[in-house]
Design an enzyme around this catalytic site. Structure first.
Site, mmCIF file in Angstrom:
data_model
loop_
_atom_site.group_PDB
_atom_site.id
_atom_site.type_symbol
_atom_site.label_atom_id
_atom_site.label_comp_id
_atom_site.label_asym_id
_atom_site.label_seq_id
_atom_site.Cartn_x
_atom_site.Cartn_y
_atom_site.Cartn_z
ATOM 1 C CB THR A 125 -31.824 -4.532 8.624
ATOM 2 O OG1 THR A 125 -32.444 -5.784 8.366
ATOM 3 C CG2 THR A 125 -32.913 -3.461 8.627
ATOM 4 C CG ASP A 126 -31.909 -8.668 5.057
ATOM 5 O OD1 ASP A 126 -32.439 -8.347 6.146
ATOM 6 O OD2 ASP A 126 -31.650 -9.848 4.745
ATOM 7 C CD GLU A 127 -36.156 -7.458 9.359
ATOM 8 O OE1 GLU A 127 -37.162 -6.797 9.653
ATOM 9 O OE2 GLU A 127 -35.672 -8.312 10.094
ATOM 10 C CE1 TYR A 152 -34.714 -2.979 13.525
ATOM 11 C CE2 TYR A 152 -35.275 -4.692 11.939
ATOM 12 C CZ TYR A 152 -34.319 -3.937 12.595
ATOM 13 O OH TYR A 152 -32.990 -4.127 12.323
ATOM 14 C CE LYS A 156 -31.494 -0.261 11.196
ATOM 15 N NZ LYS A 156 -30.422 0.202 12.120
#
Ligand code: NAD
Ligand code: TDX
Length: 336
Positions: A125-127, A152, A156
């Protein structure tokens, strides 16, 4: 490619990828999914039984993973790893399953890939890059430093680091993709867009965290799937590719578009308690993926994709309604 092991293939994005693979390749697919609250058997309905097999099991359990990876042929087959605990709000209430599935699960799969030399694609994810200011002209690129904010996104980020280390130290043949926010059919009603669509269908007001100015970069899940398949087929081993469709919108703008679609006043919004540590803005620069692999999104107009998605939720209330009440009760307990 003759067989693909898709972890998390009964979830929102993984199931879309399974449909995409069946429609666009000759591959056989084995789905490994723990069937958590986020999984949906119906999302795999209608696929040919001769080509798709669902195995219920945990990616963090080597006894479940190893026999499936041992079946794969390193010359032709691959693992595509979607399985994750995926909701930021849940990670703030209870981080433990995020560490177990996202970190230990990825480790378990990487060890199987190392032992067998099977090609591995990691869906991220870009997060992992943290957030940007609203007025920052920059977007995330493959070189942006990692700075995750939530349990989260930290889990990741940890999984991405494991993949990079297994490539460099052990020669595992892996690629990574970091994608922006997905929308489309089969997304759980805990997530922003389905929550707001179903709130309006239920005759209530959309619920916006904080001031609603947070920006997300939306991509249709089918465009995510086509990008992952392109990376799997043509991506360079050891490389990371960012996936995005230039879909930056504030949360308020999205909610107003949903209200407009239903003919409701655009100010019919409930502002609720903000998310702790709420990332301000995500934005993806996807030039590497487009230039190297010739990928382009098919859903270029967010409002059209949103209209399709609204129509899908209107037609599939039997699917989302059982999860809706419990999801809303949990939000209400947190003032959201
Ligand atoms: P989801 O929560 O809808 O689905 C996750 C799936 O993984 C479910 O079917 C669940 O049962 C399965 N799963 C969970 N724990 C498991 C375990 N221990 N073993 C096996 N299966 C397990 O999530 P999603 O939104 O479809 O996201 C899929 C992947 O894409 C995740 O890795 C997520 O980080 C990534 N991603 C999501 C987005 C987004 O906008 N939703 C954006 C970028 C990347
Ligand atoms: O009711 C809500 N009201 C609201 O304002 C909800 C559920 C969310 N929000 C806000 C929070 C975010 O700014 O909307 C935005 C989107 O929220 P989510 O749907 O929870 O997504 P986000 O936290 O951005 O993370 C998503 O994109 C990246 C996915 O859930 C992740 O799995 C993915 O990695």
């Amino acid at each position: 490619m003759t067989r693909i092991l898709v972890t998390g293939g009964a979830g929102f994005i993984g199931s879309n990828f399974v449909h995409h693979v069946i429609a666009h390749t000759d591959a056989q697919v084995t789905v490994l999914d723990k069937m958590t609250y986020a999984a949906t058997r119906e999302s795999l309905a209608g696929l040919p039984e001769s080509r798709v097999q669902l195995v219920v099991g945990d990616v963090a359990d080597a006894a479940a993973v190893d026999p499936l990876v041992d079946r794969l042929d390193p010359a032709t087959d691959a693992i595509v790893h979607y399985a994750a605990e995926s909701h930021n709000d849940n990670s703030l209430s209870d981080p433990a399953p995020f560490i177990q599935t996202n970190v230990v699960g990825t480790f378990t799969l990487l060890e199987a890939a190392r032992r067998t030399d099977v090609r591995f694609h990691h869906v991220s994810t870009d997060e992992v890059y943290g957030d940007l200011d609203l007025d920052d002209p920059k977007r995330f690129t493959e070189d942006t430093p990692y700075q995750p904010s939530s349990p989260y996104s930290a889990s990741k980020a940890g999984s991405d680091h494991l993949v990079r280390a297994w490539v460099r130290s052990f020669g595992v043949r892996a690629t990574i993709s970091n994608c922006s926010n997905n929308y489309g059919p089969w997304q759980h009603v805990e997530k922003f867009i389905p929550r707001q669509i179903t709130e309006v269908i239920e005759g209530r007001r959309p619920r916006v965290y904080g001031d609603g100015l947070n920006v997300r970069d939306w991509i249709h899940t089918t465009d995510h799937s086509s990008a992952v398949l392109a990376i799997l087929e043509r991506g360079r081993i050891g490389e990371t590719y960012l996936i995005g469709a230039d879909g930056e919108r504030s949360n308020l703008a999205v909610v107003r578009a949903i209200l407009r679609h239903f003919g409701r006043p655009e100010d019919e919004i409930e502002f609720v308690t903000d998310r702790a540590g709420h990332d301000r803005r995500y934005a993806i620069e996807s030039g590497k993926l487009r230039a190297e692999l010739g990928w382009a999104p098919r859903f270029e107009h967010f409002e059209a994709g949103l209209a399709d998605t609204i129509a899908w939720y209107q037609a599939n209330a039997d699917w989302w309604r059982p999860a809706k009440a419990a999801t809303e009760a949990a939000y209400q307990a947190k003032g959201q």
